[in-house]
Design a protein around this motif. Structure first.
Motif, mmCIF file in Angstrom:
data_model
loop_
_atom_site.group_PDB
_atom_site.id
_atom_site.type_symbol
_atom_site.label_atom_id
_atom_site.label_comp_id
_atom_site.label_asym_id
_atom_site.label_seq_id
_atom_site.Cartn_x
_atom_site.Cartn_y
_atom_site.Cartn_z
ATOM 1 N N TRP A 14 -4.602 8.572 -3.281
ATOM 2 C CA TRP A 14 -3.057 8.344 -2.783
ATOM 3 C C TRP A 14 -2.095 6.945 -3.207
ATOM 4 C CZ3 TRP A 14 -0.425 12.350 -4.171
ATOM 5 C CH2 TRP A 14 -1.044 13.543 -3.466
ATOM 6 N N LYS A 15 -3.410 6.060 -2.833
ATOM 7 C CA LYS A 15 -2.622 4.944 -2.682
ATOM 8 C C LYS A 15 -2.881 4.077 -3.848
ATOM 9 C CE LYS A 15 -2.513 0.840 -0.897
ATOM 10 N NZ LYS A 15 -1.424 -0.327 -1.510
ATOM 11 N N GLU A 18 0.567 5.630 -5.257
ATOM 12 C CA GLU A 18 1.817 4.658 -4.580
ATOM 13 C C GLU A 18 2.272 4.030 -5.330
ATOM 14 O OE1 GLU A 18 2.286 2.876 -0.582
ATOM 15 O OE2 GLU A 18 1.464 5.588 0.068
ATOM 16 N N ASP A 19 0.578 3.305 -5.656
ATOM 17 C CA ASP A 19 0.659 1.401 -6.217
ATOM 18 C C ASP A 19 1.537 1.682 -7.555
ATOM 19 O OD1 ASP A 19 0.403 0.272 -3.876
ATOM 20 O OD2 ASP A 19 -2.094 -0.045 -5.112
ATOM 21 N N LEU A 21 3.485 3.935 -8.811
ATOM 22 C CA LEU A 21 5.240 4.885 -8.965
ATOM 23 C C LEU A 21 5.652 3.234 -8.247
ATOM 24 C CD1 LEU A 21 4.733 8.143 -6.993
ATOM 25 C CD2 LEU A 21 5.264 7.061 -9.586
ATOM 26 N N GLN A 22 5.381 2.670 -7.133
ATOM 27 C CA GLN A 22 5.853 1.425 -7.102
ATOM 28 C C GLN A 22 6.001 0.444 -8.373
ATOM 29 O OE1 GLN A 22 4.052 -0.344 -3.660
ATOM 30 N NE2 GLN A 22 5.319 1.236 -2.174
#
Length: 124
Positions: A14-15, A18-19, A21-22
């Motif tokens: 998940w990290k 998220e990275d 997507l950012q």
């Protein structure tokens, strides 16, 4: 289990998502800023005498607040679509098409009436 990240612990996966997507969001914002600065804003085109007469006719029929200028060439592809050239002046009749789509507007082009993409019009 066949995915490349299938063996990662869930918090790490998940990290990574998220990275990613950012990073993609930052790239998209950079692209949008670059696009806005590189693409010049449409400018008002000068009118020839015939076009001026048409504009005066449209103003008398619809009022000055309903006039829009075509910002790029429009090739009508559906029934009731208009084909217009960049710089032409039209009068807004309805800011929606027959199916409720607000991205297609009904306009009067000084004779023919039909639909055009709203995004290719700017207030005159």
């Amino acid at each position: 289990s066949q995915m490349p990240h299938g063996h990662m612990p869930l918090p790490s996966f998940w990290k990574m998502v998220e990275d990613t997507l950012q990073q993609s969001g930052a790239q998209l914002r950079t692209f949008c800023q670059t696009f806005e600065t590189v693409t010049p804003s449409p400018v008002t085109q000068p009118l020839n005498p015939a076009e001026e007469r048409k504009v005066l006719s449209l103003v008398s029929k619809h009022g000055p607040d309903k006039l829009y200028q075509v910002t790029s060439n429009i090739n009508g592809s559906k029934d009731l679509d208009l084909t217009l050239q960049r710089g032409q002046i039209v009068a807004l009749l309805q800011s929606v098409d027959t199916k409720g789509n607000t991205s297609r507007w009904l306009v009067d082009a000084g004779g023919p009436r039909g639909f055009v993409p709203a995004g290719k019009l700017q207030p005159y």
